[in-house]
Scaffold this motif. Sequence first.
Motif, PDB file in Angstrom:
ATOM      1  N   TYR A 173       0.840  -1.202   0.000  1.00 34.72           N
ATOM      2  CA  TYR A 173       0.000   0.000   0.000  1.00 34.72           C
ATOM      3  C   TYR A 173       0.878   1.256   0.000  1.00 34.72           C
ATOM      4  O   TYR A 173       0.635   2.201  -0.753  1.00 34.72           O
ATOM      5  CB  TYR A 173      -0.916   0.014   1.236  1.00 34.72           C
ATOM      6  CG  TYR A 173      -1.662   1.322   1.381  1.00 34.72           C
ATOM      7  CD1 TYR A 173      -2.865   1.529   0.712  1.00 34.72           C
ATOM      8  CD2 TYR A 173      -1.142   2.365   2.150  1.00 34.72           C
ATOM      9  CE1 TYR A 173      -3.534   2.739   0.807  1.00 34.72           C
ATOM     10  CE2 TYR A 173      -1.793   3.576   2.247  1.00 34.72           C
ATOM     11  CZ  TYR A 173      -2.991   3.766   1.579  1.00 34.72           C
ATOM     12  OH  TYR A 173      -3.639   4.968   1.661  1.00 34.72           O
ATOM     13  N   LEU A 174       1.910   1.236   0.838  1.00 33.57           N
ATOM     14  CA  LEU A 174       2.771   2.401   0.991  1.00 33.57           C
ATOM     15  C   LEU A 174       3.487   2.751  -0.318  1.00 33.57           C
ATOM     16  O   LEU A 174       3.568   3.924  -0.694  1.00 33.57           O
ATOM     17  CB  LEU A 174       3.786   2.157   2.112  1.00 33.57           C
ATOM     18  CG  LEU A 174       4.618   3.346   2.593  1.00 33.57           C
ATOM     19  CD1 LEU A 174       3.746   4.552   2.928  1.00 33.57           C
ATOM     20  CD2 LEU A 174       5.446   2.955   3.804  1.00 33.57           C
ATOM     21  N   VAL A 175       3.982   1.745  -1.029  1.00 30.34           N
ATOM     22  CA  VAL A 175       4.646   2.012  -2.315  1.00 30.34           C
ATOM     23  C   VAL A 175       3.641   2.624  -3.293  1.00 30.34           C
ATOM     24  O   VAL A 175       3.948   3.589  -3.995  1.00 30.34           O
ATOM     25  CB  VAL A 175       5.276   0.739  -2.926  1.00 30.34           C
ATOM     26  CG1 VAL A 175       5.993   1.073  -4.220  1.00 30.34           C
ATOM     27  CG2 VAL A 175       6.267   0.103  -1.967  1.00 30.34           C
ATOM     28  N   GLY A 176       2.427   2.073  -3.312  1.00 31.03           N
ATOM     29  CA  GLY A 176       1.383   2.644  -4.168  1.00 31.03           C
ATOM     30  C   GLY A 176       1.112   4.098  -3.814  1.00 31.03           C
ATOM     31  O   GLY A 176       1.014   4.968  -4.695  1.00 31.03           O
ATOM     32  N   TYR A 199       0.581  -1.437  -7.884  1.00 31.97           N
ATOM     33  CA  TYR A 199       0.662  -1.865  -6.474  1.00 31.97           C
ATOM     34  C   TYR A 199      -0.721  -1.961  -5.827  1.00 31.97           C
ATOM     35  O   TYR A 199      -1.021  -2.939  -5.141  1.00 31.97           O
ATOM     36  CB  TYR A 199       1.548  -0.904  -5.682  1.00 31.97           C
ATOM     37  CG  TYR A 199       3.015  -1.100  -5.999  1.00 31.97           C
ATOM     38  CD1 TYR A 199       3.768  -2.064  -5.347  1.00 31.97           C
ATOM     39  CD2 TYR A 199       3.645  -0.333  -6.982  1.00 31.97           C
ATOM     40  CE1 TYR A 199       5.103  -2.272  -5.654  1.00 31.97           C
ATOM     41  CE2 TYR A 199       4.981  -0.529  -7.301  1.00 31.97           C
ATOM     42  CZ  TYR A 199       5.703  -1.498  -6.634  1.00 31.97           C
ATOM     43  OH  TYR A 199       7.020  -1.706  -6.949  1.00 31.97           O
ATOM     44  N   ILE A 200      -1.541  -0.942  -6.031  1.00 31.03           N
ATOM     45  CA  ILE A 200      -2.846  -0.917  -5.354  1.00 31.03           C
ATOM     46  C   ILE A 200      -3.779  -1.989  -5.929  1.00 31.03           C
ATOM     47  O   ILE A 200      -4.569  -2.583  -5.199  1.00 31.03           O
ATOM     48  CB  ILE A 200      -3.473   0.499  -5.431  1.00 31.03           C
ATOM     49  CG1 ILE A 200      -2.538   1.525  -4.761  1.00 31.03           C
ATOM     50  CG2 ILE A 200      -4.834   0.524  -4.740  1.00 31.03           C
ATOM     51  CD1 ILE A 200      -2.144   1.217  -3.315  1.00 31.03           C
ATOM     52  N   SER A 201      -3.650  -2.276  -7.239  1.00 31.18           N
ATOM     53  CA  SER A 201      -4.510  -3.317  -7.839  1.00 31.18           C
ATOM     54  C   SER A 201      -4.179  -4.694  -7.249  1.00 31.18           C
ATOM     55  O   SER A 201      -5.051  -5.552  -7.104  1.00 31.18           O
ATOM     56  CB  SER A 201      -4.375  -3.333  -9.360  1.00 31.18           C
ATOM     57  OG  SER A 201      -3.050  -3.652  -9.737  1.00 31.18           O
ATOM     58  N   ARG A 202      -2.911  -4.892  -6.896  1.00 28.52           N
ATOM     59  CA  ARG A 202      -2.522  -6.159  -6.262  1.00 28.52           C
ATOM     60  C   ARG A 202      -3.234  -6.341  -4.918  1.00 28.52           C
ATOM     61  O   ARG A 202      -3.645  -7.448  -4.556  1.00 28.52           O
ATOM     62  CB  ARG A 202      -0.999  -6.207  -6.047  1.00 28.52           C
ATOM     63  CG  ARG A 202      -0.235  -6.660  -7.289  1.00 28.52           C
ATOM     64  CD  ARG A 202       1.250  -6.425  -7.163  1.00 28.52           C
ATOM     65  NE  ARG A 202       1.898  -7.255  -6.174  1.00 28.52           N
ATOM     66  CZ  ARG A 202       3.197  -7.143  -5.841  1.00 28.52           C
ATOM     67  NH1 ARG A 202       3.962  -6.242  -6.452  1.00 28.52           N
ATOM     68  NH2 ARG A 202       3.726  -7.934  -4.936  1.00 28.52           N
ATOM     69  N   LEU A 203      -3.385  -5.237  -4.201  1.00 32.96           N
ATOM     70  CA  LEU A 203      -4.065  -5.303  -2.897  1.00 32.96           C
ATOM     71  C   LEU A 203      -5.560  -5.532  -3.068  1.00 32.96           C
ATOM     72  O   LEU A 203      -6.157  -6.378  -2.403  1.00 32.96           O
ATOM     73  CB  LEU A 203      -3.837  -3.994  -2.119  1.00 32.96           C
ATOM     74  CG  LEU A 203      -2.508  -3.842  -1.397  1.00 32.96           C
ATOM     75  CD1 LEU A 203      -2.431  -2.468  -0.760  1.00 32.96           C
ATOM     76  CD2 LEU A 203      -2.322  -4.920  -0.331  1.00 32.96           C
ATOM     77  N   ILE A 204      -6.157  -4.752  -3.965  1.00 31.33           N
ATOM     78  CA  ILE A 204      -7.606  -4.847  -4.146  1.00 31.33           C
ATOM     79  C   ILE A 204      -7.992  -6.208  -4.732  1.00 31.33           C
ATOM     80  O   ILE A 204      -9.045  -6.752  -4.432  1.00 31.33           O
ATOM     81  CB  ILE A 204      -8.109  -3.683  -5.032  1.00 31.33           C
ATOM     82  CG1 ILE A 204      -7.984  -2.378  -4.246  1.00 31.33           C
ATOM     83  CG2 ILE A 204      -9.556  -3.875  -5.439  1.00 31.33           C
ATOM     84  CD1 ILE A 204      -8.347  -1.152  -4.996  1.00 31.33           C
ATOM     85  N   GLY A 205      -7.101  -6.764  -5.541  1.00 31.75           N
ATOM     86  CA  GLY A 205      -7.364  -8.070  -6.145  1.00 31.75           C
ATOM     87  C   GLY A 205      -7.121  -9.237  -5.203  1.00 31.75           C
ATOM     88  O   GLY A 205      -7.401 -10.392  -5.536  1.00 31.75           O
ATOM     89  N   ASP A 206      -6.603  -8.940  -4.025  1.00 35.65           N
ATOM     90  CA  ASP A 206      -6.302  -9.990  -3.040  1.00 35.65           C
ATOM     91  C   ASP A 206      -7.551 -10.239  -2.186  1.00 35.65           C
ATOM     92  O   ASP A 206      -7.887  -9.445  -1.311  1.00 35.65           O
ATOM     93  CB  ASP A 206      -5.121  -9.530  -2.168  1.00 35.65           C
ATOM     94  CG  ASP A 206      -4.725 -10.566  -1.129  1.00 35.65           C
ATOM     95  OD1 ASP A 206      -5.486 -11.536  -0.916  1.00 35.65           O
ATOM     96  OD2 ASP A 206      -3.656 -10.400  -0.519  1.00 35.65           O
TER      97      ASP A 206
END
Length: 227
Positions: A173-176, A191-198
């Motif tokens: 999240y922080l890198v995003g 980066y943020i899509s990786r989180l939301i897709g998890d």
Amino acid sequence: MGEFTFTVEKQCPICGESTRVVKTKSKLSVERTDEDFCVHYKGFNPYLYKIWFCEKCGYAADEKTFLGSMPVVHKRKIKEFLDKKKLGMEFVEVRRVPDAVAAYKLAIFYAEMTDQPLAKQAGMYLGLAWIYRYSAEKDKEMEMLQQAADLYDKSLMTERYPQNGMSDDMALYLVGAIYVRMQNYEKATQYISRLIGDQGLRERDIHLYKQARDLWQTIREDKEDAK
């Protein structure tokens, strides 16, 4: 001493001498928090005092590292370096931006010298970026944000989390968020899509999931505005 700070004496972990350090009082009034967790306080910048340094030998680190236990091999390495150099910085009770920048750069230097975790080094570059943000030095802030993003990225690929008090989700999240600050929406999206897709993130950390979703919305709006 001041409205927001007070001075205490601490023992330097390298030379063993007593040195003065400035601590900030805990009661600070928050105005707002940026996407990358930089907190803006009313009438005061505590980030100026985040790094302690020994006025006797020139060692510098954040409070936790300064007071924590250090491997003998690291201590020896720093001591050998300092025996050849005279790095004692002048102690000042009221730090200005140049004082804080010098302290941060020294702390980063020692962190690199002793192979501190990349996530920890990244956090220091981020802290330095916040110092520049407070003083409106945009170019320097962007330079430090890029360093932080690069190190967090390497850390996520090579280090086991939690690191430096953060989960790997939080680091993603922080890198995003850092890339949003840099207006690099393509990288931020990655980066943020990786989180939301998890799918598991909602169960693991609902608060972070909501933050990621909000940041995703910000990225979409900012991209539209940039067109």
